[in-house]
Scaffold this motif. Structure first.
Motif: not given
Length: 65
Positions: A5, A7-8, A20, A23, A55-59
């Protein structure tokens, strides 16, 4: 192949990766290059540090050996 993921940063199941796709980063092999690199979870391409910060949630940040 392992799915991670964006995100996590955790590994996720195949089913979660299918739910998902924007992401999720699919890892194949290992990161053998030196240094730190940023990759977009959406396109799979390497991106700059500035783009990763925007874009921290998609990198995903990959650290070599």
């Amino acid at each position: 192949m392992a799915h991670r993921s964006a995100i996590t940063g955790r590994y996720i199941s195949n089913a979660a990766a299918a739910r998902h796709p924007r992401t999720t980063v699919t890892e194949a092999g290992s990161n053998k290059s030196a240094g730190t690199h940023n990759r977009s979870a959406i396109t799979g391409r390497y991106i700059s540090d500035a783009a990763a910060a925007r874009h921290p949630k998609t990198s995903v940040t990959e650290t070599g050996k």
